[in-house]
Design a protein around this motif. Structure first.
Motif, short mmCIF file in Angstrom:
data_model
loop_
_atom_site.label_atom_id
_atom_site.label_comp_id
_atom_site.label_asym_id
_atom_site.label_seq_id
_atom_site.Cartn_x
_atom_site.Cartn_y
_atom_site.Cartn_z
N GLU A 170 55.90 44.53 32.95
CA GLU A 170 56.85 44.77 34.02
C GLU A 170 56.03 45.05 35.56
OE1 GLU A 170 56.30 48.92 31.83
OE2 GLU A 170 56.31 46.56 31.50
N LEU A 171 54.80 45.36 35.55
CA LEU A 171 54.43 45.64 36.63
C LEU A 171 54.02 44.07 37.42
CD1 LEU A 171 52.63 46.79 38.99
CD2 LEU A 171 50.58 46.75 37.44
N TYR A 172 53.62 43.13 36.43
CA TYR A 172 53.44 41.72 36.99
C TYR A 172 54.54 41.22 37.38
CZ TYR A 172 48.67 43.36 35.34
OH TYR A 172 47.39 43.92 35.29
N ARG A 173 55.72 41.48 36.65
CA ARG A 173 57.15 40.85 37.14
C ARG A 173 57.48 41.49 38.47
NH1 ARG A 173 57.42 36.32 34.44
NH2 ARG A 173 58.83 36.37 32.40
N ALA A 174 57.22 42.71 38.62
CA ALA A 174 57.45 43.33 40.15
C ALA A 174 56.72 42.71 41.23
CB ALA A 174 57.27 44.82 40.07
N LEU A 175 55.44 42.29 40.91
CA LEU A 175 54.46 41.65 41.63
C LEU A 175 55.08 40.14 41.90
CD1 LEU A 175 51.02 42.87 40.44
CD2 LEU A 175 52.09 43.49 42.72
N MET A 176 55.79 39.55 41.15
CA MET A 176 56.28 38.32 41.32
C MET A 176 57.67 38.29 41.92
SD MET A 176 54.11 36.15 39.89
CE MET A 176 55.01 34.70 39.72
N SER A 177 58.08 39.35 42.70
CA SER A 177 59.44 39.46 43.49
C SER A 177 59.30 40.35 44.49
CB SER A 177 60.38 39.93 42.62
OG SER A 177 61.74 40.15 43.18
N PRO A 178 59.76 40.17 45.66
CA PRO A 178 60.78 38.85 45.87
C PRO A 178 59.89 37.54 46.25
CG PRO A 178 60.36 40.26 48.01
CD PRO A 178 59.78 41.09 46.90
N GLN A 179 58.67 37.73 46.28
CA GLN A 179 57.65 36.48 46.64
C GLN A 179 56.58 36.24 45.47
OE1 GLN A 179 55.85 36.33 50.28
NE2 GLN A 179 54.52 34.91 50.01
N SER A 180 56.65 35.21 44.80
CA SER A 180 55.61 34.91 43.63
C SER A 180 54.30 34.99 44.19
CB SER A 180 56.06 33.51 43.24
OG SER A 180 57.20 33.46 42.39
N CYS A 181 53.51 35.56 43.35
CA CYS A 181 51.94 35.79 43.42
C CYS A 181 51.26 34.57 43.20
CB CYS A 181 51.54 36.96 42.75
SG CYS A 181 51.70 38.28 43.72
N ASP A 182 49.99 33.93 43.65
CA ASP A 182 49.40 32.81 42.91
C ASP A 182 48.32 33.38 42.34
OD1 ASP A 182 50.87 30.94 44.83
OD2 ASP A 182 50.06 32.03 46.52
N LEU A 183 47.94 34.64 42.41
CA LEU A 183 46.74 35.09 41.90
C LEU A 183 46.90 36.63 41.58
CD1 LEU A 183 43.81 34.95 41.11
CD2 LEU A 183 43.19 35.47 43.69
N PHE A 184 46.58 37.03 40.24
CA PHE A 184 46.51 38.47 39.92
C PHE A 184 45.05 38.66 39.77
CE2 PHE A 184 50.66 37.57 37.20
CZ PHE A 184 51.57 38.16 38.37
N VAL A 185 44.53 39.85 40.63
CA VAL A 185 43.01 40.45 40.42
C VAL A 185 43.24 41.64 39.58
CG1 VAL A 185 41.27 41.29 41.81
CG2 VAL A 185 42.56 39.15 42.81
N MET A 186 42.45 41.48 38.59
CA MET A 186 42.33 42.74 37.90
C MET A 186 40.81 43.49 37.88
SD MET A 186 42.65 44.79 35.01
CE MET A 186 44.55 44.48 34.84
N GLY A 187 40.59 44.61 37.99
CA GLY A 187 39.51 45.31 38.13
C GLY A 187 39.67 46.21 36.90
N ALA A 188 38.75 45.89 36.07
CA ALA A 188 38.37 46.94 34.72
C ALA A 188 37.23 47.50 34.23
CB ALA A 188 39.09 46.21 33.54
N ALA A 189 37.64 48.51 33.25
CA ALA A 189 36.52 49.03 32.58
C ALA A 189 36.87 49.24 31.15
CB ALA A 189 35.78 50.29 33.28
N PHE A 190 37.26 48.16 30.45
CA PHE A 190 38.01 48.30 29.27
C PHE A 190 36.91 48.64 28.02
CE2 PHE A 190 41.97 46.28 27.50
CZ PHE A 190 42.60 46.40 28.39
N THR A 191 37.19 49.66 27.52
CA THR A 191 36.46 50.10 26.18
C THR A 191 36.07 48.98 25.31
OG1 THR A 191 38.05 50.84 24.68
CG2 THR A 191 37.36 52.55 26.33
N TRP A 192 34.87 49.11 24.64
CA TRP A 192 34.54 48.03 23.63
C TRP A 192 35.51 47.69 22.67
CZ3 TRP A 192 30.87 44.30 23.18
CH2 TRP A 192 30.86 43.72 21.93
N PRO A 193 36.22 48.77 21.87
CA PRO A 193 37.12 48.70 20.83
C PRO A 193 38.52 47.97 21.32
CG PRO A 193 37.03 50.82 21.08
CD PRO A 193 35.69 50.42 21.80
N THR A 194 39.00 48.55 22.27
CA THR A 194 40.53 48.06 22.83
C THR A 194 40.17 46.56 23.65
OG1 THR A 194 40.03 49.16 25.06
CG2 THR A 194 41.20 50.21 23.38
N GLY A 195 38.93 46.50 24.51
CA GLY A 195 38.80 44.94 24.87
C GLY A 195 38.58 44.11 23.79
N GLN A 196 37.77 44.32 22.62
CA GLN A 196 37.62 43.53 21.40
C GLN A 196 38.85 42.77 20.99
OE1 GLN A 196 35.38 44.78 18.01
NE2 GLN A 196 34.17 42.95 18.12
#
Length: 277
Positions: A170-196
Motif C-alpha cells: 500500500e505504501l508503493y500504491r500511495a507513491l503512485m498517486s496522484p502522479q506515477s513514479c518511474d523509480l522506487f529506491v529502496m535502502g535496506a539491511a535485510f537479515t539473512w533469513p528474511t532476505g533469503q
C-alpha cells in the motif's frame, strides 16, 4: 533527447566505525559516478552498523547539520549526481531515547532534495532471536516522492522506501498517486533469513504491480557485530526483469531507468489504469 537514466546501487558491509564507513561509501560513490551513474543510492545505515541498537543514538545528528549529512551533500556536489543517502539517524527534539531512521536525497549541487522518515518499523521474534526497532526509533508517517532531471533533460519521479517498508504494497500504491513514479529506491539491511526467503520476490512484485523500475541498495555480508545481512542489491525493470545483482560484499550495481521501455509496458498491459480499488 534520451529517455533513460543511468543509476547505481551501492552495496556495503558497514561497521561500527563511522569514519571508516564514510571513506568506504565515498570510494564506492566515486566508482559509480565514474561509470556514468547520474543517480546513486546507498543502503540503510550505510554510516553505522553498531554493536548494539542504541549505538545509533550516539551518532544521531540534528536535521541539516552534522558530518554525515555534510558528507552526503559533498559527494553529490563533487560528482554532480543525485544521491539517495541510504539512511542515517536524526535526532528527535525532546526525545533523547529515540531517533528517526531517515533517508535524505541530495541534488547535483549538494542541496537537499527530499527527506523520508521510515514509516514501517521492523519487529521480529522467532523464539530465539528478537528485535524491535521501535525501542530506539520513531516511525515516520508520510510517503515521499520527488522529481529529478537527468543531464539530458529527462524528468524522472523517484519514490523513497526503506527496508521493512518493502512488505507493505500500500505504501508503493500511495507513491503512485496522484502522479506515477518511474523509480522506487529502496535502502535496506535485510537479515539473512528474511532476505533469503523474501527479498527478491518482494522487490520484483513491487516492480511488476506498479510497472515501475526498482533500485535496491543493501547491506550484504557479515558485520563486525556478528550480524549477517542478505545483500543482493538489485536493479529491476518495470516487467520485473533483474538487470543486475551483487550477491554479497561491497560493490556497485549499475542499471538503467528506461522510460521508453516503461511506457511500452504500461501501454501494452495497462494494469494501472484497470485498478478499481
Amino acid at each position: 533527447m534520451t529517455s533513460s537514466l543511468a543509476v547505481a546501487a551501492v552495496q556495503m558491509v558497514s561497521s561500527p566505525d563511522v569514519a571508516d564507513n564514510l571513506v568506504r561509501a565515498g570510494r564506492l560513490i566515486a566508482q559509480a559516478a565514474a561509470a556514468g551513474a547520474e543517480l546513486v543510492a546507498l543502503p540503510e545505515y550505510f554510516c553505522l552498523m553498531g554493536h548494539k541498537d542504541r549505538d545509533k543514538l550516539a551518532i544521531a545528528e540534528p536535521a541539516g547539520d552534522g558530518p554525515i549529512q555534510a558528507a552526503l551533500a559533498g559527494w553529490a556536489a563533487q560528482h554532480g549526481i543525485w544521491l539517495v543517502g541510504g539512511t542515517l539517524p536524526l535526532r528527535i527534539a525532546g526525545d533523547p531515547d529515540h531517533a528517526s531512521n531517515t533517508c535524505l536525497a541530495y541534488a547535483p549541487d549538494g542541496s537537499l532534495a527530499a527527506r523520508y522518515d521510515k514509516i514501517h518499523l521492523f519487529r521480529y521474534d522467532d523464539g530465539e532471536r528478537r528485535y524491535d526497532e521501535a525501542a530506539t526509533l520513531c516511525a515516520g508517517s508520510q510517503p515521499v516522492a520527488f522529481d529529478i532531471r537527468s543531464r539530458a533533460g529527462t524528468s524522472v519521479r523517484v519514490g523513497l522506501s526503506t527496508c521493512y517498508d518493502l512488505r507493505f504494497p500500500e505504501l508503493y500504491r500511495a507513491l503512485m498517486s496522484p502522479q506515477s513514479c518511474d523509480l522506487f529506491v529502496m535502502g535496506a539491511a535485510f537479515t539473512w533469513p528474511t532476505g533469503q526467503a523474501h527479498w527478491d520476490v518482494l522487490l520484483r512484485a513491487r516492480a511488476i504491480e506498479n510497472q515501475c523500475h526498482v533500485l535496491a541498495s543493501a547491506q550484504g555480508g557479515t558485520h563486525a557485530n556478528g550480524r549477517r545481512t542478505w545483500g543482493h542489491s538489485l536493479v529491476i525493470d518495470p516487467w520485473g526483469v533483474v538487470q543486475a545483482v551483487q550477491p554479497e560484499g561491497e560493490g556497485v550495481v549499475m542499471g538503467q531507468v528506461d522510460l521508453a521501455r516503461q511506457g511500452d509496458v504500461r501501454r501494452q498491459l495497462p494494469a494501472l489504469a484497470h485498478r478499481v480499488m
